[in-house]
Motif scaffolding. Structure first.
Motif, mmCIF file in Angstrom:
data_model
loop_
_atom_site.group_PDB
_atom_site.id
_atom_site.type_symbol
_atom_site.label_atom_id
_atom_site.label_comp_id
_atom_site.label_asym_id
_atom_site.label_seq_id
_atom_site.Cartn_x
_atom_site.Cartn_y
_atom_site.Cartn_z
ATOM 1 N N LEU A 150 0.758 -1.186 -0.143
ATOM 2 C CA LEU A 150 0.042 -0.084 -0.023
ATOM 3 C C LEU A 150 0.837 1.131 0.081
ATOM 4 O O LEU A 150 0.369 2.428 -0.312
ATOM 5 N N GLY A 151 1.962 1.114 0.532
ATOM 6 C CA GLY A 151 2.745 2.354 0.476
ATOM 7 C C GLY A 151 2.984 3.256 -0.632
ATOM 8 O O GLY A 151 2.728 4.415 -0.524
ATOM 9 N N GLU A 152 3.279 2.777 -1.753
ATOM 10 C CA GLU A 152 3.305 3.402 -2.809
ATOM 11 C C GLU A 152 2.251 4.240 -3.026
ATOM 12 O O GLU A 152 1.990 5.245 -3.719
ATOM 13 N N GLU A 153 1.046 3.219 -2.931
ATOM 14 C CA GLU A 153 -0.446 3.753 -3.605
ATOM 15 C C GLU A 153 -0.768 4.910 -2.545
ATOM 16 O O GLU A 153 -1.565 6.088 -3.241
ATOM 17 N N LEU A 154 -0.324 4.979 -1.283
ATOM 18 C CA LEU A 154 -1.016 5.947 -0.474
ATOM 19 C C LEU A 154 -0.287 7.223 -0.433
ATOM 20 O O LEU A 154 -0.659 8.241 -0.014
ATOM 21 N N ALA A 155 0.927 7.156 -1.029
ATOM 22 C CA ALA A 155 1.798 8.236 -1.043
ATOM 23 C C ALA A 155 1.299 9.652 -1.820
ATOM 24 O O ALA A 155 1.527 10.680 -1.357
ATOM 25 N N ASP A 156 0.425 9.495 -2.622
ATOM 26 C CA ASP A 156 0.049 10.368 -3.496
ATOM 27 C C ASP A 156 -1.491 11.117 -2.946
ATOM 28 O O ASP A 156 -1.691 12.009 -3.527
ATOM 29 N N LEU A 157 -2.211 10.151 -1.869
ATOM 30 C CA LEU A 157 -3.208 10.751 -1.450
ATOM 31 C C LEU A 157 -3.138 12.024 -0.763
ATOM 32 O O LEU A 157 -2.294 12.305 0.024
ATOM 33 N N THR A 158 -4.134 12.766 -0.754
ATOM 34 C CA THR A 158 -4.117 14.070 0.032
ATOM 35 C C THR A 158 -5.440 14.619 0.712
ATOM 36 O O THR A 158 -6.468 13.359 0.617
ATOM 37 N N PRO A 159 -5.423 15.301 1.435
ATOM 38 C CA PRO A 159 -6.748 15.621 2.235
ATOM 39 C C PRO A 159 -8.078 15.674 1.264
ATOM 40 O O PRO A 159 -9.264 16.033 1.834
ATOM 41 N N GLN A 160 -7.822 16.041 0.251
ATOM 42 C CA GLN A 160 -8.902 16.299 -0.609
ATOM 43 C C GLN A 160 -9.440 14.862 -1.471
ATOM 44 O O GLN A 160 -10.287 15.107 -1.949
ATOM 45 N N ASP A 161 -8.834 14.001 -1.057
ATOM 46 C CA ASP A 161 -9.092 12.395 -1.650
ATOM 47 C C ASP A 161 -9.975 11.829 -0.413
ATOM 48 O O ASP A 161 -10.358 12.436 0.600
ATOM 49 N N LEU A 162 -10.468 10.583 -0.708
ATOM 50 C CA LEU A 162 -11.190 9.781 0.458
ATOM 51 C C LEU A 162 -10.815 8.182 0.111
ATOM 52 O O LEU A 162 -10.740 7.741 -0.858
#
Length: 281
Positions: free
Chosen positions: A165-177
């Motif tokens: 999951l690490g690579e996938e979560l790196a780009d998530l921001t507070p504007q995502d869900l």
């Protein structure tokens, strides 16, 4: 559960006739046993409380209460626990259907709360949606992603097979869900994952079983759903029904955009001949 049944099997020849009667009842009613007290169990087995106490000590427990608490913990953790044997006349089927209907009534109560409306708005407004499901939760997560991707863009299913999951979560921001499916028997790093998402201020919608104890993680939204069934395995009728409801709520929340996307996808199906849409055949 395995400890009780294996110990009964190993010691069965040494049990007295009354103890064997109780042991047989235990094996046939593992799923129900957690609801009995010692008086009710002795009545069901037509024996004395002393026999009940003696048997459970022989099985390695200080008391029937200790064994009952262990069974409750196992059931709550999602361990399959076989229920009573099927009786003539399809009684198990009738009980199963009644249990499913009782679980599904929870959707009515959810629909009457403002919680689903708030969730729907965030599903519409999020830049990206990551749907995560582990183990038995994965099919529910897969189904939700398949419905949402027909209504809006940028919906991912995580983790991909063989990936972390690490690579996938790196780009998530507070504007995502992040929609996190976590029903029973969660992997060891689950709580660390939720805490990490919250620390990064990424909104989290968490779906899990009833009485999960996960409210302490303080996700943005928590939906605890009953998975009760009459026998060994959890029922996922309610989670799947809720996926359908949430998807339909989102579609009607942004109906014009949703219809346009569905039409675009259908056109691509025709152009690529990916699906056979000929209803006349």
């Amino acid at each position: 559960m395995r400890r009780i049944t294996e110990t009964i099997r190993q010691n069965y020849d040494q049990l007295s006739p009354s103890e064997r009667r109780v042991a047989g009842f235990i094996v046939d009613h593992l799923d129900d046993l957690a609801t009995y007290n010692s008086v009710e169990l002795s009545r069901q087995c037509d024996t004395s409380k002393a026999t009940i106490s003696r048997l459970f000590r022989r099985l390695g427990y200080a008391s029937f209460k200790e064994a009952r608490e262990e069974l409750r913990r196992l059931r709550q953790s999602g361990v399959p626990m076989p229920g009573p044997k099927l009786q003539a006349g399809g009684s198990l089927i009738d009980r199963h259907l009644a249990s499913e209907l009782q679980n599904l009534q929870r959707v009515t109560r959810l629909a009457q709360s403002p919680l689903l409306a708030d969730i729907t708005e965030h599903l519409a407004d999020a830049g990206r949606i990551a749907v995560i499901g582990f183990r038995n939760s994965y099919p529910v997560a897969l189904h939700l992603r398949q419905q949402l991707i027909q209504i809006r863009s940028a919906v991912q299913l995580l983790p991909q097979p063989g990936q972390t999951l690490g690579e996938e979560l790196a780009d998530l921001t507070p504007q995502d869900l992040v929609v996190l499916m976590a029903f029973h028997r969660r992997p060891a790093g689950f709580k660390a994952l939720v805490r990490t998402l919250i620390q990064r201020q990424i909104p989290v919608l968490l779906l899990c079983e009833q009485d999960s104890g996960l409210a302490t993680l303080k996700p943005n939204w928590l939906l605890e759903l009953p998975l009760d069934s009459v026998s060994a395995f959890d029922s996922y009728a309610l989670p799947m029904s809720l996926v359908s409801l949430i998807s339909n709520l989102l579609l009607h929340h942004q109906l014009d955009r949703g219809r346009a996307r569905i039409e675009q996808i259908n056109q691509l199906y025709e152009q690529t001949e990916e699906l056979d849409l000929n209803l006349n055949v």
